[in-house]
Design an enzyme around this catalytic site. Structure first.
Site, PDB file in Angstrom:
ATOM      1  N   ARG A 125       0.837  -1.218   0.000  1.00  0.00           N
ATOM      2  CA  ARG A 125       0.000   0.000   0.000  1.00  0.00           C
ATOM      3  C   ARG A 125       0.868   1.264   0.000  1.00  0.00           C
ATOM      4  O   ARG A 125       0.564   2.245   0.671  1.00  0.00           O
ATOM      5  CB  ARG A 125      -0.937   0.033   1.212  1.00  0.00           C
ATOM      6  CG  ARG A 125      -1.977  -1.061   1.255  1.00  0.00           C
ATOM      7  CD  ARG A 125      -2.982  -0.957   0.123  1.00  0.00           C
ATOM      8  NE  ARG A 125      -4.095  -1.888   0.288  1.00  0.00           N
ATOM      9  CZ  ARG A 125      -4.083  -3.155  -0.113  1.00  0.00           C
ATOM     10  NH1 ARG A 125      -3.011  -3.661  -0.706  1.00  0.00           N
ATOM     11  NH2 ARG A 125      -5.154  -3.919   0.073  1.00  0.00           N
ATOM     12  N   SER A 180     -10.438  -0.501   3.300  1.00  0.00           N
ATOM     13  CA  SER A 180      -9.711  -0.751   4.552  1.00  0.00           C
ATOM     14  C   SER A 180      -9.222   0.579   5.106  1.00  0.00           C
ATOM     15  O   SER A 180      -8.550   1.329   4.405  1.00  0.00           O
ATOM     16  CB  SER A 180      -8.489  -1.640   4.313  1.00  0.00           C
ATOM     17  OG  SER A 180      -8.874  -2.890   3.831  1.00  0.00           O
ATOM     18  N   GLU A 208      -4.671   3.772   6.241  1.00  0.00           N
ATOM     19  CA  GLU A 208      -4.357   3.589   4.814  1.00  0.00           C
ATOM     20  C   GLU A 208      -4.704   4.844   4.002  1.00  0.00           C
ATOM     21  O   GLU A 208      -3.918   5.246   3.157  1.00  0.00           O
ATOM     22  CB  GLU A 208      -5.128   2.367   4.303  1.00  0.00           C
ATOM     23  CG  GLU A 208      -4.650   1.885   2.955  1.00  0.00           C
ATOM     24  CD  GLU A 208      -5.461   0.710   2.425  1.00  0.00           C
ATOM     25  OE1 GLU A 208      -5.329  -0.389   2.969  1.00  0.00           O
ATOM     26  OE2 GLU A 208      -6.218   0.906   1.467  1.00  0.00           O
TER      27      GLU A 208
END
Ligand code: EPU
Length: 342
Positions: A168, A242, A338
């Site tokens: 990520r 997420s 995130e």
């Protein structure tokens, strides 16, 4: 008269972020090509302002109004470039919807992106956080991308090494990549395709469907079904997927945690470290389905924070902070968000 859309002042961003947070931008511009970026760079009234590059707004949390210029990447277009060294190269402009692009490749029988079906957002955003799902990451199918450099006013091509992909993560999330705006992305799809069924839940679903030799399109449809079952549709409930990354800990810390919490969900990484399931940690702390004001934890997947209606960015920040504190107190693990906070 410029050949592009005019700059809009005091523009609402509520429909431009999937969390549906009400925020405003001091200036807003739709960007279809490097020409608009060039114009912004050369305009003395705009050149020094803070800039925010926005794609589908599916990985951003507005905690305040944006006192600068939002560059909304809206460029459209996709093409098959040809074959090279066992791969088919396909390119799409940054503003293309990600899932529509994936479906376009699958409809032509091109395998490779099926595990990344139904991820919200745009093509240009995929490499920014190296989006991944069900055992495949953007970097696994990546060839190169074109950036416009707001610092130098030049356009150039970056390969995978230059993008510095991580979990990520990429150069675009770091100061060195601040001035780089992704214009288009080229993917390398394997001509000798084989399914990636490493993710147990996907393998089980393919099995349950009785597919001995699934096609890329069939796998794409199964991934869509899994996602629909577990993740909220941003058109119905504001969210950014997420909310936290799955934390990576040393194997020693994981062993210590397992002694105390034998059910801990963990996956060994190639370098020997262990990735923990943040959703499990949050769930165990009792947050699943809970809310603080108008910000809540999705009842079917504790890793997803949702806007229950009328939430502000500060509501989400407060909820995220309370979850982080509980997980840190119980497991000694720090959860890292995130989405990008603005
Ligand atoms: N779990 C719980 N309770 C929960 C949620 C999860 O116990 O409320 C457990 C599950 O039972 C499972 C484990 O946690 O054992 C992992 O859950 P899941 O398979 O749903 O995947 P995840 O690790 O929570 C990651 C990605 C998702 C991606 C899926 C599938 C991150 C931060 N998230 O989620 O990506 O779709 O795997 O590959 O890496 C996103 O980044 O926005 C995103 C949705």
């Amino acid at each position: 008269m410029p050949a592009y859309a005019p700059i809009v002042h005091d523009h609402s961003l509520v429909s431009l972020n999937t969390f549906r947070i009400p925020a405003r931008a001091r200036h807003y511009l739709r960007v279809n090509s490097a020409a608009e970026l060039d114009a912004v760079r050369c305009d003395p009234a705009l050149a020094g302002l803070p800039r925010l590059v926005l794609g589908g707004g599916s990985n951003v949390l507005f905690t305040r109004d944006f006192d600068g210029i939002v560059l909304h990447m809206t460029g459209q277009g996709r093409q098959v470039l040809g074959e090279q060294a066992g791969y088919r190269l396909v390119r799409a402009q940054a503003g293309e919807n990600w899932h529509a692009f994936v479906q376009w490749t699958l409809a032509q029988g091109f395998g490779g992106l099926e595990n990344l079906s139904l991820i919200p957002g745009t093509v240009g955003a995929a490499p920014i956080q190296n989006v991944g799902a069900y055992g495949t990451e953007t970097r696994d199918r990546f060839h190169s991308l074109t950036v416009y450099d707001m610092a130098s006013g030049t356009t150039r091509t970056l390969d995978a090494a230059a993008c510095r992909f991580g979990y990520r993560d990429s150069i675009f999330k770091h100061p060195e990549g601040n001035a780089l705006v992704v214009l288009d992305v080229t993917f390398a799809l394997p001509l000798a395709w084989t399914p990636n069924l490493r993710y147990a839940e996907l393998a089980q679903a393919v099995d349950a469907a009785g597919l001995a030799a699934p096609t890329p399109q069939e796998i794409g449809r199964i991934v869509e079904a899994i996602r629909r079952r577990k993740l909220p549709d941003p058109l119905e409930i504001g969210n950014a997927g997420s909310f936290f990354k799955n934390p990576v800990v040393s194997s020693a810390q994981c062993t210590e945690l397992l002694a105390q919490f034998p059910q801990l969900v963990h996956h060994a990484q190639p370098d020997g470290s262990q990735k923990l399931a943040a959703g499990w940690l949050i769930d165990q702390c009792g947050w699943k389905g809970k809310a603080l004001g108008a910000a809540g934890v999705y009842p079917k997947q504790a890793l997803v924070l949702v806007n229950l209606g009328g939430a502000t960015g500060q509501d989400v920040v407060r909820l995220a902070g309370a979850i982080q504190a509980d997980v840190a107190a119980r497991y000694g693990v720090q959860l890292e968000p995130e989405p990008v906070f603005i």
